[in-house]
Motif scaffolding. Sequence first.
Motif, PDB file in Angstrom:
ATOM      1  N   VAL B  53       0.824  -1.204   0.000  1.00 49.61           N
ATOM      2  CA  VAL B  53       0.000   0.000   0.000  1.00 49.61           C
ATOM      3  C   VAL B  53       0.858   1.254   0.000  1.00 49.61           C
ATOM      4  O   VAL B  53       0.608   2.188  -0.760  1.00 49.61           O
ATOM      5  N   THR B  54       1.903   1.288   0.848  1.00 46.94           N
ATOM      6  CA  THR B  54       2.635   2.544   0.989  1.00 46.94           C
ATOM      7  C   THR B  54       3.714   2.715  -0.075  1.00 46.94           C
ATOM      8  O   THR B  54       3.930   3.820  -0.553  1.00 46.94           O
ATOM      9  N   GLN B  55       4.390   1.620  -0.454  1.00 45.45           N
ATOM     10  CA  GLN B  55       5.493   1.763  -1.399  1.00 45.45           C
ATOM     11  C   GLN B  55       5.018   1.732  -2.843  1.00 45.45           C
ATOM     12  O   GLN B  55       5.429   2.536  -3.653  1.00 45.45           O
ATOM     13  N   LEU B  56       4.139   0.784  -3.145  1.00 48.70           N
ATOM     14  CA  LEU B  56       3.695   0.642  -4.531  1.00 48.70           C
ATOM     15  C   LEU B  56       2.444   1.457  -4.821  1.00 48.70           C
ATOM     16  O   LEU B  56       1.995   1.520  -5.959  1.00 48.70           O
ATOM     17  N   MET B  57       1.846   2.053  -3.765  1.00 48.25           N
ATOM     18  CA  MET B  57       0.672   2.919  -3.906  1.00 48.25           C
ATOM     19  C   MET B  57      -0.506   2.201  -4.561  1.00 48.25           C
ATOM     20  O   MET B  57      -1.210   2.754  -5.389  1.00 48.25           O
ATOM     21  N   LEU B  58      -0.672   0.934  -4.205  1.00 47.47           N
ATOM     22  CA  LEU B  58      -1.787   0.179  -4.760  1.00 47.47           C
ATOM     23  C   LEU B  58      -2.945   0.190  -3.766  1.00 47.47           C
ATOM     24  O   LEU B  58      -2.730   0.349  -2.555  1.00 47.47           O
ATOM     25  N   PRO B  59      -4.178   0.034  -4.230  1.00 45.50           N
ATOM     26  CA  PRO B  59      -5.308   0.003  -3.299  1.00 45.50           C
ATOM     27  C   PRO B  59      -5.334  -1.269  -2.470  1.00 45.50           C
ATOM     28  O   PRO B  59      -4.643  -2.246  -2.766  1.00 45.50           O
ATOM     29  N   ILE B  60      -6.149  -1.257  -1.439  1.00 49.67           N
ATOM     30  CA  ILE B  60      -6.097  -2.327  -0.449  1.00 49.67           C
ATOM     31  C   ILE B  60      -6.615  -3.648  -1.007  1.00 49.67           C
ATOM     32  O   ILE B  60      -6.140  -4.707  -0.629  1.00 49.67           O
ATOM     33  N   TRP B  61      -7.564  -3.598  -1.968  1.00 52.69           N
ATOM     34  CA  TRP B  61      -8.086  -4.884  -2.471  1.00 52.69           C
ATOM     35  C   TRP B  61      -7.095  -5.596  -3.384  1.00 52.69           C
ATOM     36  O   TRP B  61      -7.325  -6.738  -3.753  1.00 52.69           O
TER      37      TRP B  61
END
Lengths: 90, 138
Positions: B53-61
């Motif tokens: 979530v924090t490094q790759l900035m992807l959503p939680i799902w």
Amino acid sequence: MTPVQIVILVFSILLMICLQYLVMNTRVGQAMRAVAFNQRVAGLFGIHSSQIFRITFFLAGALAGASGVLYGLAYNSMTPLWEMPFHLKG
Amino acid sequence: MNITQQIVNAVWLGGVYSLFALGYALVFSVLGVLNLAHSAIFMWGAFIGLAVVTQLMLPIWIAVPVAMLSAGAIGVLLEAVAFAPLRRRNAPRISQLISSIGASILLVNIAQIVLEQLLKDFHREVYLQVHCKDCRFG
């Protein structure tokens, strides 16, 4: 009653239902139950017990990972050492 | 009002706990060994979810399946490193348990080292705790 809590609850129940289905209704689950019952007899019936152990560890790890993400999602914070109370409760 | 909130808290926390305990029970029933590194795998799942979530900035799902798969992979690796060699040598079960304690210590320490590195990357002055209030962690 935040939406995050509802999502966590629904997701964990969904995972439990999936696990129940996998253990009770599929061939892999049947093999797992056979190995759990008697490893030697399961081996005689042609079940590779080491592979079943690998699958079991994968499932357990996936469940632990899911619960870790859900718990972190609820509290928005983590440290490497907050696994200890979980360890004791588990 | 308040009691309803408490019931909801108890129920979701119980859901997470039972999900965790199911992994314990699964390994214990099939192998007959207590896997004391299970909580380390739990922590790594949370850690990988956080990193996604924090490094790759992807959503939680996306982070949840990624964390589940990689935690499962860590579990398989753990079985290959800590359990399979002992099982092959027909060691008693207590030695597999002790081996899993060692694996747990190793995994937690690796996570501490990596997390400190992550904090250096972020330039945040908290000690070992990552708070992500500004990211999309839910």
